[in-house]
Motif scaffolding. Structure first.
Motif, mmCIF file in Angstrom:
data_model
loop_
_atom_site.group_PDB
_atom_site.id
_atom_site.type_symbol
_atom_site.label_atom_id
_atom_site.label_comp_id
_atom_site.label_asym_id
_atom_site.label_seq_id
_atom_site.Cartn_x
_atom_site.Cartn_y
_atom_site.Cartn_z
ATOM 1 N N ALA A 121 0.838 -1.201 0.000
ATOM 2 C CA ALA A 121 0.000 0.000 0.000
ATOM 3 C C ALA A 121 0.875 1.255 0.000
ATOM 4 C CB ALA A 121 -0.905 -0.002 1.226
ATOM 5 N N PRO A 122 0.475 2.281 -0.751
ATOM 6 C CA PRO A 122 1.304 3.487 -0.844
ATOM 7 C C PRO A 122 1.627 4.106 0.510
ATOM 8 C CG PRO A 122 -0.359 3.516 -2.563
ATOM 9 C CD PRO A 122 -0.667 2.338 -1.676
ATOM 10 N N TRP A 123 0.683 4.098 1.445
ATOM 11 C CA TRP A 123 0.953 4.718 2.749
ATOM 12 C C TRP A 123 2.063 3.980 3.481
ATOM 13 C CZ3 TRP A 123 0.747 2.379 7.515
ATOM 14 C CH2 TRP A 123 0.065 1.156 7.603
ATOM 15 N N GLY A 171 9.806 4.165 3.654
ATOM 16 C CA GLY A 171 10.831 4.956 2.995
ATOM 17 C C GLY A 171 11.433 5.998 3.916
ATOM 18 N N ARG A 172 10.590 6.677 4.665
ATOM 19 C CA ARG A 172 11.095 7.693 5.586
ATOM 20 C C ARG A 172 11.868 7.056 6.733
ATOM 21 N NH1 ARG A 172 6.835 8.812 7.892
ATOM 22 N NH2 ARG A 172 7.348 7.580 9.738
ATOM 23 N N ALA A 173 11.247 6.062 7.372
ATOM 24 C CA ALA A 173 11.833 5.501 8.584
ATOM 25 C C ALA A 173 13.125 4.733 8.283
ATOM 26 C CB ALA A 173 10.829 4.592 9.281
ATOM 27 N N TRP A 174 13.125 3.918 7.250
ATOM 28 C CA TRP A 174 14.331 3.140 6.944
ATOM 29 C C TRP A 174 15.499 4.059 6.617
ATOM 30 C CZ3 TRP A 174 13.795 -2.121 4.004
ATOM 31 C CH2 TRP A 174 12.986 -2.988 4.753
ATOM 32 N N ARG A 175 15.244 5.126 5.884
ATOM 33 C CA ARG A 175 16.339 6.053 5.542
ATOM 34 C C ARG A 175 16.831 6.783 6.794
ATOM 35 N NH1 ARG A 175 13.022 6.626 0.718
ATOM 36 N NH2 ARG A 175 14.195 5.729 -1.054
ATOM 37 N N ARG A 176 15.940 7.036 7.740
ATOM 38 C CA ARG A 176 16.383 7.654 8.998
ATOM 39 C C ARG A 176 17.292 6.717 9.781
ATOM 40 N NH1 ARG A 176 12.074 10.093 12.895
ATOM 41 N NH2 ARG A 176 14.019 10.694 13.941
ATOM 42 N N HIS A 177 16.979 5.439 9.797
ATOM 43 C CA HIS A 177 17.844 4.468 10.478
ATOM 44 C C HIS A 177 19.182 4.326 9.746
ATOM 45 C CE1 HIS A 177 15.176 2.639 13.569
ATOM 46 N NE2 HIS A 177 14.199 2.961 12.741
ATOM 47 N N GLY A 178 19.138 4.421 8.422
ATOM 48 C CA GLY A 178 20.350 4.398 7.620
ATOM 49 C C GLY A 178 21.178 3.142 7.815
ATOM 50 N N LEU A 234 -5.751 -2.930 9.315
ATOM 51 C CA LEU A 234 -4.732 -2.228 8.535
ATOM 52 C C LEU A 234 -5.372 -1.326 7.496
ATOM 53 C CD1 LEU A 234 -2.054 -5.016 7.907
ATOM 54 C CD2 LEU A 234 -1.940 -3.112 9.529
ATOM 55 N N GLU A 235 -6.507 -1.759 6.982
ATOM 56 C CA GLU A 235 -7.222 -0.913 6.018
ATOM 57 C C GLU A 235 -7.587 0.426 6.657
ATOM 58 O OE1 GLU A 235 -11.227 -1.011 3.181
ATOM 59 O OE2 GLU A 235 -10.804 -2.663 4.561
ATOM 60 N N ALA A 236 -8.084 0.388 7.885
ATOM 61 C CA ALA A 236 -8.406 1.630 8.593
ATOM 62 C C ALA A 236 -7.151 2.437 8.884
ATOM 63 C CB ALA A 236 -9.145 1.318 9.889
ATOM 64 N N LEU A 237 -6.067 1.756 9.247
ATOM 65 C CA LEU A 237 -4.815 2.445 9.544
ATOM 66 C C LEU A 237 -4.283 3.184 8.323
ATOM 67 C CD1 LEU A 237 -2.514 2.973 11.572
ATOM 68 C CD2 LEU A 237 -1.504 0.797 10.853
ATOM 69 N N GLY A 238 -4.471 2.592 7.163
ATOM 70 C CA GLY A 238 -4.035 3.248 5.947
ATOM 71 C C GLY A 238 -4.772 4.549 5.680
ATOM 72 N N ARG A 239 -6.032 4.595 6.068
ATOM 73 C CA ARG A 239 -6.822 5.827 5.876
ATOM 74 C C ARG A 239 -6.587 6.829 6.994
ATOM 75 N NH1 ARG A 239 -10.890 1.923 5.281
ATOM 76 N NH2 ARG A 239 -11.775 2.613 7.270
#
Length: 234
Positions: free
Chosen positions: A134-136, A142-149, A210-215
């Protein structure tokens, strides 16, 4: 409730941005502002979070509300088992196993991700791991993994192998605990949350998806906070 300090921790490979998005609104609605420490680097992930809980609890002047998502929920419960007099309650979203991780899906997924990151690097691993998701979720990873580096693979391995509290240990925690479970999440089976709640003396599970979490990121936090409020009322 305004005097309560809440400390929330994210899941494996996630970060404080996500856990803040999940919990800030629901806790704000009951007059509590969450504290969300950033992830300690790599191999210090578990010990660093437990030390942060110790530090914040020492400065709070009263027992704290501890919680988190997935591995963060495990650490919150582990800390509470060690420090029952310093814990006012628990907010536990998506616990993934109890005791040894064994072949728990979340542990296996973290090991696979750690190997992938170690072999391919963060950016290439992200491209593989987010294909078709899912895009979300792709955005969050993408954000979190790059922060962990460069520390990401070590942090994933720590989480994958770290024991959660046993059900017997949870049975000794006489504090109100709210558990949130997503019924459509195969990595964090809802059955685990129900097992934790059955072991804890004062607990309530609220289910979402998870569907609700995505929204709506707050849907998961609302479920945990609602469970906590129900458990506190007895």
């Amino acid at each position: 409730m305004s005097a309560v300090t809440a400390v929330l921790m994210p899941g494996t490979g996630s970060d404080d941005v996500f856990v803040q998005a999940v919990f800030a609104g629901p806790l704000g609605a009951v007059g509590i502002e969450p504290r969300t420490p950033p992830p300690p680097p790599g191999s210090l992930l578990a010990d660093g979070y437990l030390a942060a809980l110790d530090r914040i609890a020492a400065g709070a002047g009263a027992p704290i509300l501890a919680g988190g998502i997935s591995f963060g929920a495990h650490l919150a419960a582990e800390w509470a088992v060690r420090n029952p007099d310093r814990c006012a309650g628990l907010l536990l979203a998506l616990p993934a196993w109890n005791g040894s991780p064994g072949s728990a899906p979340a542990s296996m997924a973290a090991k696979v991700s750690a190997d992938l990151v170690g072999r391919e690097g963060v950016d290439a691993a992200l491209a593989i791991s987010t294909a078709g998701v899912a895009p979300w979720l792709a955005d969050e990873l993408g954000r979190a993994w790059r922060r962990h580096g460069e520390e990401l693979a070590d942090g994933l391995r720590v989480a994958a192998g770290h024991p959660a509290p046993t059900l017997d240990a949870l049975a000794g925690l006489d504090v109100p605990a709210g558990l949130a479970a997503c019924v459509d999440d195969p990595v964090h089976p809802a059955a685990v949350a129900h097992e934790w709640a059955a072991a804890l003396p004062r607990a309530a599970v609220v289910e979402t998806s998870l569907e609700a979490l995505g929204r709506d990121r707050e849907s998961l936090g609302r479920a945990a906070v609602l469970g906590w409020l129900r458990a506190a009322r007895g």
